[in-house]
Design a protein around this motif. Structure first.
Motif, PDB file in Angstrom:
ATOM      1  N   PRO A  67       0.827  -1.212   0.000  1.00 10.31           N
ATOM      2  CA  PRO A  67       0.000   0.000   0.000  1.00 10.31           C
ATOM      3  C   PRO A  67       0.860   1.261   0.000  1.00 10.31           C
ATOM      4  CG  PRO A  67      -0.882  -1.590   1.552  1.00 10.31           C
ATOM      5  CD  PRO A  67       0.429  -2.138   1.060  1.00 10.31           C
ATOM      6  N   GLY A  68       0.749   2.040  -1.058  1.00  8.50           N
ATOM      7  CA  GLY A  68       1.483   3.284  -1.178  1.00  8.50           C
ATOM      8  C   GLY A  68       2.874   3.148  -1.772  1.00  8.50           C
ATOM      9  N   VAL A  69       3.315   1.936  -2.094  1.00  8.14           N
ATOM     10  CA  VAL A  69       4.647   1.714  -2.656  1.00  8.14           C
ATOM     11  C   VAL A  69       4.486   1.296  -4.117  1.00  8.14           C
ATOM     12  CG1 VAL A  69       6.784   0.385  -2.498  1.00  8.14           C
ATOM     13  CG2 VAL A  69       5.523   0.972  -0.429  1.00  8.14           C
ATOM     14  N   HIS A  70       4.941   2.163  -5.032  1.00  8.77           N
ATOM     15  CA  HIS A  70       4.807   1.901  -6.455  1.00  8.77           C
ATOM     16  C   HIS A  70       6.180   1.730  -7.089  1.00  8.77           C
ATOM     17  CE1 HIS A  70       0.992   4.076  -5.511  1.00  8.77           C
ATOM     18  NE2 HIS A  70       0.517   3.047  -6.187  1.00  8.77           N
ATOM     19  N   ALA A  71       6.246   0.874  -8.103  1.00 10.85           N
ATOM     20  CA  ALA A  71       7.499   0.656  -8.836  1.00 10.85           C
ATOM     21  C   ALA A  71       7.159   0.472 -10.304  1.00 10.85           C
ATOM     22  CB  ALA A  71       8.228  -0.563  -8.307  1.00 10.85           C
ATOM     23  N   ILE A  72       8.079   0.891 -11.155  1.00 13.55           N
ATOM     24  CA  ILE A  72       7.879   0.779 -12.600  1.00 13.55           C
ATOM     25  C   ILE A  72       8.688  -0.404 -13.103  1.00 13.55           C
ATOM     26  CG2 ILE A  72       8.180   1.924 -14.812  1.00 13.55           C
ATOM     27  CD1 ILE A  72       7.885   4.596 -13.303  1.00 13.55           C
ATOM     28  N   PHE A  73       8.026  -1.301 -13.812  1.00  9.01           N
ATOM     29  CA  PHE A  73       8.643  -2.503 -14.360  1.00  9.01           C
ATOM     30  C   PHE A  73       8.449  -2.521 -15.870  1.00  9.01           C
ATOM     31  CE2 PHE A  73       8.194  -3.758 -10.009  1.00  9.01           C
ATOM     32  CZ  PHE A  73       9.166  -4.716  -9.789  1.00  9.01           C
ATOM     33  N   ALA A  74       9.329  -3.226 -16.573  1.00  8.96           N
ATOM     34  CA  ALA A  74       9.135  -3.475 -17.997  1.00  8.96           C
ATOM     35  C   ALA A  74       8.022  -4.506 -18.160  1.00  8.96           C
ATOM     36  CB  ALA A  74      10.426  -3.985 -18.628  1.00  8.96           C
ATOM     37  N   LYS A  75       7.269  -4.399 -19.236  1.00  5.76           N
ATOM     38  CA  LYS A  75       6.183  -5.361 -19.455  1.00  5.76           C
ATOM     39  C   LYS A  75       6.718  -6.785 -19.571  1.00  5.76           C
ATOM     40  CE  LYS A  75       2.277  -3.028 -21.581  1.00  5.76           C
ATOM     41  NZ  LYS A  75       1.466  -2.912 -22.794  1.00  5.76           N
ATOM     42  N   ASN A  76       7.919  -6.922 -20.096  1.00  6.23           N
ATOM     43  CA  ASN A  76       8.495  -8.254 -20.263  1.00  6.23           C
ATOM     44  C   ASN A  76       8.843  -8.911 -18.925  1.00  6.23           C
ATOM     45  OD1 ASN A  76       8.313  -7.999 -23.006  1.00  6.23           O
ATOM     46  ND2 ASN A  76      10.427  -7.316 -23.270  1.00  6.23           N
ATOM     47  N   SER A  77       8.871  -8.131 -17.853  1.00  6.61           N
ATOM     48  CA  SER A  77       9.209  -8.704 -16.549  1.00  6.61           C
ATOM     49  C   SER A  77       8.007  -9.331 -15.847  1.00  6.61           C
ATOM     50  CB  SER A  77       9.827  -7.642 -15.637  1.00  6.61           C
ATOM     51  OG  SER A  77       8.860  -6.670 -15.313  1.00  6.61           O
ATOM     52  N   ILE A  78       6.822  -9.238 -16.434  1.00  2.00           N
ATOM     53  CA  ILE A  78       5.628  -9.865 -15.859  1.00  2.00           C
ATOM     54  C   ILE A  78       5.641 -11.336 -16.242  1.00  2.00           C
ATOM     55  CG2 ILE A  78       3.114  -9.854 -15.745  1.00  2.00           C
ATOM     56  CD1 ILE A  78       4.500  -7.354 -14.580  1.00  2.00           C
ATOM     57  N   GLY A  79       5.706 -12.200 -15.246  1.00  3.47           N
ATOM     58  CA  GLY A  79       5.761 -13.638 -15.488  1.00  3.47           C
ATOM     59  C   GLY A  79       4.398 -14.276 -15.616  1.00  3.47           C
ATOM     60  N   ALA A  80       3.408 -13.787 -14.877  1.00  2.17           N
ATOM     61  CA  ALA A  80       2.074 -14.368 -14.919  1.00  2.17           C
ATOM     62  C   ALA A  80       1.046 -13.344 -14.475  1.00  2.17           C
ATOM     63  CB  ALA A  80       1.988 -15.605 -14.025  1.00  2.17           C
ATOM     64  N   VAL A  81      -0.094 -13.358 -15.140  1.00  2.00           N
ATOM     65  CA  VAL A  81      -1.238 -12.556 -14.718  1.00  2.00           C
ATOM     66  C   VAL A  81      -2.151 -13.515 -13.956  1.00  2.00           C
ATOM     67  CG1 VAL A  81      -3.196 -11.185 -15.470  1.00  2.00           C
ATOM     68  CG2 VAL A  81      -1.026 -11.020 -16.683  1.00  2.00           C
ATOM     69  N   LEU A  82      -2.446 -13.189 -12.703  1.00  2.00           N
ATOM     70  CA  LEU A  82      -3.184 -14.092 -11.823  1.00  2.00           C
ATOM     71  C   LEU A  82      -4.650 -13.708 -11.749  1.00  2.00           C
ATOM     72  CD1 LEU A  82      -0.578 -14.094  -8.928  1.00  2.00           C
ATOM     73  CD2 LEU A  82      -0.768 -15.733 -10.789  1.00  2.00           C
ATOM     74  N   GLU A  83      -5.478 -14.702 -11.523  1.00  2.00           N
ATOM     75  CA  GLU A  83      -6.901 -14.439 -11.279  1.00  2.00           C
ATOM     76  C   GLU A  83      -7.038 -13.872  -9.874  1.00  2.00           C
ATOM     77  OE1 GLU A  83      -9.165 -17.951 -11.921  1.00  2.00           O
ATOM     78  OE2 GLU A  83      -8.399 -18.250 -13.939  1.00  2.00           O
ATOM     79  N   ASP A  84      -8.147 -13.182  -9.619  1.00  2.00           N
ATOM     80  CA  ASP A  84      -8.338 -12.532  -8.316  1.00  2.00           C
ATOM     81  C   ASP A  84      -8.318 -13.532  -7.162  1.00  2.00           C
ATOM     82  OD1 ASP A  84      -8.460 -10.024  -9.418  1.00  2.00           O
ATOM     83  OD2 ASP A  84     -10.651 -10.037  -9.631  1.00  2.00           O
ATOM     84  N   ALA A  85      -8.983 -14.679  -7.338  1.00  2.00           N
ATOM     85  CA  ALA A  85      -9.044 -15.671  -6.260  1.00  2.00           C
ATOM     86  C   ALA A  85      -7.648 -16.213  -5.940  1.00  2.00           C
ATOM     87  CB  ALA A  85      -9.974 -16.812  -6.652  1.00  2.00           C
ATOM     88  N   GLU A  86      -6.858 -16.488  -6.970  1.00  2.00           N
ATOM     89  CA  GLU A  86      -5.517 -17.023  -6.754  1.00  2.00           C
ATOM     90  C   GLU A  86      -4.607 -15.970  -6.115  1.00  2.00           C
ATOM     91  OE1 GLU A  86      -1.915 -19.236  -9.204  1.00  2.00           O
ATOM     92  OE2 GLU A  86      -3.572 -18.345 -10.310  1.00  2.00           O
ATOM     93  N   TYR A  87      -4.707 -14.717  -6.566  1.00  2.00           N
ATOM     94  CA  TYR A  87      -3.893 -13.645  -6.012  1.00  2.00           C
ATOM     95  C   TYR A  87      -4.228 -13.430  -4.529  1.00  2.00           C
ATOM     96  CZ  TYR A  87      -1.810  -9.036  -5.373  1.00  2.00           C
ATOM     97  OH  TYR A  87      -1.065  -7.979  -4.910  1.00  2.00           O
TER      98      TYR A  87
END
Length: 158
Positions: A67-87
């Motif tokens: 909460p309140g901590v933001h960081a900028i990442f490259a799109k290629n660094s995303i390994g998986a998009v998770l569903e809400d229940a799993e997250y």
């Protein structure tokens, strides 16, 4: 040229084609997965960090790590998009599953026996337990004592 001499080259070219084709399919699937990200979606980076997507740029993604901590990442660094229940299950420990009727396994096996433990020392009909650590008083004392007059634990005992 002979067909036998060309056969290894043909097999090598075919193997290279199949390997590049499968790698290309994996890259397309990963790009499609990254395009499905929307703000508020939970993701896992290739480094194993879990975060929530805040903003999506052309080549970058702004993630909220805490909460309140933001960081900028490259799109290629995303390994998986998770569903809400799993997250929520992984990050917050929230489970949407209803409790099942599975039995609780005890820490020890004593409760798994059929008959409960009984204390045999309380029965009057039961013979008293033998204490094997004490010497019998009826035994002759000459046999047990050492010949030099020293017992175990004394100085100079053998």
């Amino acid at each position: 040229m002979n067909l036998v001499t060309l056969l290894p080259f043909i097999v090598l070219i075919g193997a290279m084609f199949l390997m590049t084709r499968s790698a290309k399919k994996k890259q397309q699937a990963a790009a499609q997965m990254r395009n499905q990200m929307t703000p508020g979606t939970g993701v896992r980076t290739i480094g194993g960090m879990y975060a929530t997507v805040k903003e999506i740029g052309d080549d970058t993604v702004t993630l909220e790590l805490a909460p309140g901590v933001h960081a900028i990442f490259a799109k290629n660094s995303i390994g998986a998009v998770l569903e809400d229940a799993e997250y929520n299950r992984i990050v917050h420990g929230i489970s949407d599953d209803e409790p099942t009727d599975t039995p609780v396994v005890p820490d020890d096996a004593s409760s798994l026996t059929e008959a409960p433990k009984t204390d045999l020392t309380k029965d009057e009909d039961e013979a008293p337990k033998l204490d094997l650590g004490k010497k019998d008083e009826d035994a002759p004392k000459g046999d047990d004592e050492p010949k030099d007059g020293k017992s175990d634990g004394e100085t100079g005992a053998k």
